[in-house]
Scaffold this active site. Structure first.
Site, PDB file in Angstrom:
ATOM      1  CB  CYS B 148       6.225   1.124   4.867  1.00 27.29           C
ATOM      2  SG  CYS B 148       5.647   2.424   3.868  1.00 27.29           S
ATOM      3  CG  HIS B 279       6.388  -5.046   3.673  1.00 23.95           C
ATOM      4  ND1 HIS B 279       5.552  -4.282   4.770  1.00 23.95           N
ATOM      5  CD2 HIS B 279       6.559  -4.085   2.789  1.00 23.95           C
ATOM      6  CE1 HIS B 279       5.716  -2.974   4.140  1.00 23.95           C
ATOM      7  NE2 HIS B 279       6.317  -2.863   3.129  1.00 23.95           N
ATOM      8  CG  HIS B 315       1.397   0.111   1.993  1.00 19.28           C
ATOM      9  ND1 HIS B 315       1.874   0.124   3.412  1.00 19.28           N
ATOM     10  CD2 HIS B 315       2.626  -0.102   1.638  1.00 19.28           C
ATOM     11  CE1 HIS B 315       2.953   0.087   3.379  1.00 19.28           C
ATOM     12  NE2 HIS B 315       3.606  -0.106   2.460  1.00 19.28           N
TER      13      HIS B 315
END
Lengths: 292, 406
Positions: B148, B279, B315
Site C-alpha cells: 500500500c 496514510h 483504501h
C-alpha cells in the site's frame, strides 16, 4: 547517466538440480523468523540464497536495501486462498496468507530476516529481475542506500492457477542475486575493483526483428563514460525450446552464472524482454571474480 | 533531491468518478460511497462493504473482455499525459512507473472463478499494464509492487529516474481493483470495518477496501518551465525505507526514518511543513503508530494539521498513496486540506490532542508570509514498506504559467 560504476560485491544463484526437486539442502534451516513467524518453503528457499550473498557486505549494515523482481508474485497464494475459500469456506482462510503472500512479501521478509532497513522494492514482470537491479543502482547512485541486494526470484509451485504450457522449456524456481555497492567510484584510478555495473537502459522495444535489442544496448552505452566499448550481447527471452525457464530470475541467474563466472572478462550487455515490449538492458564489466 | 521535479499533469479514476474534478469534489465534500461489492457475492465473507467504482465505468471501457486493472492503467495514464499537454508525443524519452499490489492476480482469480480459462504466464505478467495503447515508452519503465505504499513509491522512483537524467518526462502512479482475494485476505486479518472508515477516530474499526487509480506526469522543473507547462506542484524530496520487522504491524522507528528521510531529501525541517496527508487507514494499529511517528518527528515544533482521505475513498491499496499525492496537489492548488469525512465522529483521545481536519477543508497558511508551502504525504504498506514525500509549491518565480491561468 554518466557516473561512477557500481561494484558487484557478490553473487548467488539458487535453483534445484536437474531433476527439479528441492531438498533440505536448498532450504535455510530456520523454519521460523522471530519477527515474521513461520517461514514457507518458498521463503526458506530464497533465504538460503540471500544469506551467503549478503556475507560480502561485511557485518551489520542496516541501511542496505533490497530490490527483487518476480513474474508470478502472489499468484500461488491467491490460488490457495481462493481455492480453499471455495472448497471449505472463508473460515479456512489463514490470516497470514495474504500479508505473507503479496508480491512484495518475499522482499520484505528478506529485509526482516536480515534486518535491512533501506529501500525495499519489488518489481513485476518477466524482465523484472533486471529492472530490480537497475533500480537498486539508482538507489545507490542517488545516495538512498550504500548497498543493495538485488535480483530476481520466482517460485512456480505446483501450478494450476497459471498455465506454464506456453513456455518452451520447463519452468523451475530460482533466485539470482547480486550484492551491489556504491563505493566503486572511490577506487583509485587503475585499481582493480572487481566486476561492476557500467550502465543500463529500459523501455519499449519497437520491433520483433533480429536486432530488437540494439537500441537498448546503444542507450545503455550512451549513458556511460566508456567510449568505444563493444560489449558481448546476451539475450534472455521466455519460452526458448528446451531451455529451463527461471522467469524473473532468469536474467540475474545468467548474469551470475555466465557473465560473472570466474575467468570471464570484458564488457557485457545483458538484455531481457518478456512477452510484451517491455525490456531492460544491463551493461556489466566482468573482471576479477566476485564472491559466490 | 538533486533536482526539483515538477508535477505537470494528473489523472484519476476513483469510486466518485473518472477524472480529477470528481476526485477533488469527493474529498472536499465527503460523501459516503460505500456499498456491497457489486462484482459478485462472496459466500461467508464477514464484511463485504466496499467503496467500489460503479459497474457502468467498467462496461463503458470494455469489461469483462478487458482486465479491469488494464482499463484503469489506460484511462489514468492517458489522462495524466493529456493534462500535462504531452499527449501528442512531445517528448521522446517518456517513461512510466506504475504500481499495483495485486496486478496479475485478477487473471488468476477470474480463471479460478471460471470467468475465463486459467491465464498463461504472459497474461499473469503484471508489467503488461504498462502497455497503454498508442504509447511507445522511449524512457524507462517499471511495474512496482510495494503493497500500500506503492502508489507514492512509484512517483518517487520516477522522480529518481528524472533526477538521474534518464528521462525527459515520466508518468507514475498506482492502481488496484477490488478482488475476491483482497476481500478474503483483509477479512481474514480482521482489518475491515463494517462501518464507515474513521481515520484517527474513537472506536475506529478498520479499513473499507476500495479501488481506483491515480497518476501524475513528472518533469524536471526547468524543462517543464521551458515548454510553458502548467506547474501543479513540485516534489521536493522523498524517503523510502523498510521497517525490517513485522509483516503487517508498522514500526514507529521505520516510519520516522522514512519521514525524516523525506525532510532531509527536501532540505527542509519539520517547521516548514504546513499540513500532513496521512496514510490514516482507520485501523487501530496504523493510526496510533503513524501519529506516534509524527509526534517524534515534530517533537520540537507544533504538529501541523493532519488529514486522511480514506474516510471517503476507502483504501484502494496501491492507489492510496497516489490519491494522497493528488490530494496534496489539490490542497496547494487552493482546495486546502480536505476533511476527514463523516458525522457522529470524534477524535481518539489516545492520540493526544492531534489537530485533525474535520467538517470542512482547512485553508493552507503561508507561515511568516513565506511563498512556498510544503506538505508531507505518507504511504505505508504491508511488509514494512514505507514511502514519505514532501510536495511543495513551485519555487518562487516559477509559477507564472499557473498564475496567468487562474
Amino acid at each position: 547517466m554518466s557516473a561512477p560504476a557500481i561494484r558487484i560485491l557478490s553473487t548467488a544463484v539458487h535453483r534445484p538440480g536437474p531433476d527439479g526437486k528441492i531438498g533440505d539442502d536448498l532450504l535455510v534451516r530456520d523454519r521460523r523468523s522471530p519477527k515474521v513467524g513461520a517461514l514457507s518453503e518458498k521463503m526458506r528457499f530464497l533465504l538460503a540464497a540471500t544469506g551467503p550473498c549478503l556475507g560480502a557486505a561485511g557485518g551489520a549494515r542496516p541501511a542496505i536495501g533490497v530490490s527483487l523482481g518476480t513474474l508470478l508474485g502472489a499468484g500461488d497464494v491467491a490460488q490457495r486462498t481462493l481455492t480453499v475459500a471455495r472448497q471449505s469456506g472463508f473460515v479456512s482462510v489463514t490470516p497470514s496468507w495474504y500479508a505473507t503472500g503479496l508480491a512484495n512479501a518475499a522482499t520484505a521478509i528478506v529485509a526482516s530476516f536480515h534486518d535491512l532497513q533501506g529501500p525495499n522494492l519489488t518489481f513485476l514482470g518477466y524482465q523484472s529481475g533486471i529492472d530490480a537491479i537497475i533500480m537498486a543502482c539508482r538507489m545507490i547512485r542517488g545516495g538512498r542506500a550504500p548497498a543493495m541486494l538485488a535480483g530476481g526470484f520466482d517460485w512456480p509451485g505446483e501450478g494450476g492457477a497459471v498455465r506454464f504450457g506456453r513456455s518452451g522449456g520447463p519452468v523451475q524456481p530460482a533466485a539470482g542475486l547480486v550484492l551491489l555497492d556504491g563505493t566503486a567510484g572511490k577506487a583509485s584510478p587503475g585499481e582493480a575493483s572487481g566486476p561492476a555495473i557500467l550502465g543500463w537502459s529500459q523501455g519499449w522495444t519497437g520491433s520483433d526483428g533480429d536486432d530488437w535489442w540494439a537500441p537498448l544496448v546503444d542507450r545503455a552505452l550512451a549513458g556511460t563514460a566508456r567510449a568505444g566499448v563493444i560489449p558481448t550481447v546476451h539475450l534472455i527471452r521466455p519460452s526458448v525450446s528446451g531451455v529451463v525457464d527461471y522467469l524473473a530470475a532468469g536474467a540475474p541467474v545468467h548474469l551470475a552464472d555466465v557473465i560473472l563466472a570466474p575467468g570471464s572478462a570484458g564488457a557485457h550487455a545483458l538484455v531481457v524482454r518478456g512477452w510484451g515490449p517491455a525490456a531492460a538492458c544491463l551493461l556489466v564489466e566482468a573482471g576479477p571474480a566476485c564472491g559466490r | 533531491m538533486t533536482m526539483t521535479i515538477a508535477i505537470t499533469g494528473v489523472g484519476a479514476v476513483c469510486p466518485a468518478g473518472e477524472g480529477e474534478a470528481p476526485f477533488r469534489r469527493a474529498i472536499a465534500t465527503g460523501p459516503d460511497l460505500a456499498m456491497t461489492w457489486p462484482k459478485r457475492p462472496v459466500p461467508g465473507l464477514p464484511v463485504d462493504r466496499v467503496v467500489a467504482i460503479p459497474e457502468a465505468f467498467w462496461q463503458k471501457h470494455g469489461a469483462p473482455d478487458r482486465d479491469r486493472a488494464a482499463i484503469l492503467a489506460d484511462v489514468t495514464v492517458g489522462a495524466a499525459l493529456r493534462d500535462a499537454g504531452l499527449s501528442d508525443g512531445l517528448v521522446s524519452r517518456l517513461g512510466c512507473v506504475l504500481a499495483t499490489t495485486t496486478g496479475g492476480v485478477e487473471a488468476v482469480e477470474d480463471g479460478i472463478a471460471g470467468i475465463r480459462r486459467p491465464p498463461g504466464m504472459d497474461e499473469a505478467d503484471a508489467s503488461i499494464l504498462l502497455a497503454s495503447p498508442g504509447i511507445a515508452w522511449g524512457g524507462p519503465t517499471a511495474m512496482l509492487s510495494s503493497a500500500c505504499s506503492s502508489g507514492l513509491s512509484a512517483p518517487a522512483l520516477a522522480a529518481a529516474m528524472l533526477a538521474d537524467g534518464e528521462a525527459d518526462a515520466m508518468v507514475a502512479g498506482g492502481l488496484d481493483v477490488l478482488l475476491e482475494y483482497t476481500l478474503l485476505g483483509f477479512n481474514s486479518l480482521r482489518l475491515v470495518s463494517d462501518d464507515r472508515c474513521r481515520p484517527f477516530g474513537a472506536g475506529r474499526r478498520g479499513v473499507v477496501l476500495s479501488e481506483g487509480a491515480a497518476a501524475v506526469c513528472l518533469e524536471p522543473l526547468e524543462r517543464a518551465l521551458a515548454r510553458g507547462a502548467r506547474i501543479r506542484a513540485v516534489i521536493s524530496g522523498f524517503g523510502l525505507g523498510c521497517d525490517a520487522g513485522h509483516v503487517t504491524a508498522p514500526a514507529v522507528e521505520g516510519l520516522v526514518r522514512a519521514m525524516a528521510g523525506a525532510l532531509e531529501d527536501a532540505g527542509i525541517g519539520p517547521s516548514d511543513i504546513v499540513g500532513i496527508l496521512a496514510h490514516g487507514t482507520g485501523t487501530p494499529t496504523n493510526d496510533i503508530n503513524e501519529v506516534e511517528a509524527l509526534k517524534r518527528l515534530f517533537a520540537e515544533v507544533l504538529l501541523p494539521p493532519v488529514t486522511s482521505i480514506k474516510a471517503v475513498l476507502g483504501h484502494p491499496q496501491a492507489a492510496a498513496g497516489a490519491f494522497s499525492l493528488l490530494a496534496a496537489v489539490a490542497a496547494l492548488d487552493g482546495d486546502g486540506l480536505p476533511p476527514v469525512a463523516g458525522q457522529d465522529w470524534s477524535i481518539d483521545p489516545a492520540l493526544g490532542g492531534l489537530d485533525v481536519v474535520t467538517a470542512t477543508s482547512r485553508p493552507l497558511p503561508r507561515p511568516d508570509g513565506r511563498r512556498r508551502r510544503h506538505l508531507l504525504v505518507d504511504a505505508f504498506g504491508f511488509g514494512g514498506n514505507n514511502c514519505v514525500m514532501v510536495v511543495s509549491d513551485p519555487p518562487t518565480g516559477t509559477t507564472g504559467a499557473v498564475e496567468m491561468e487562474r
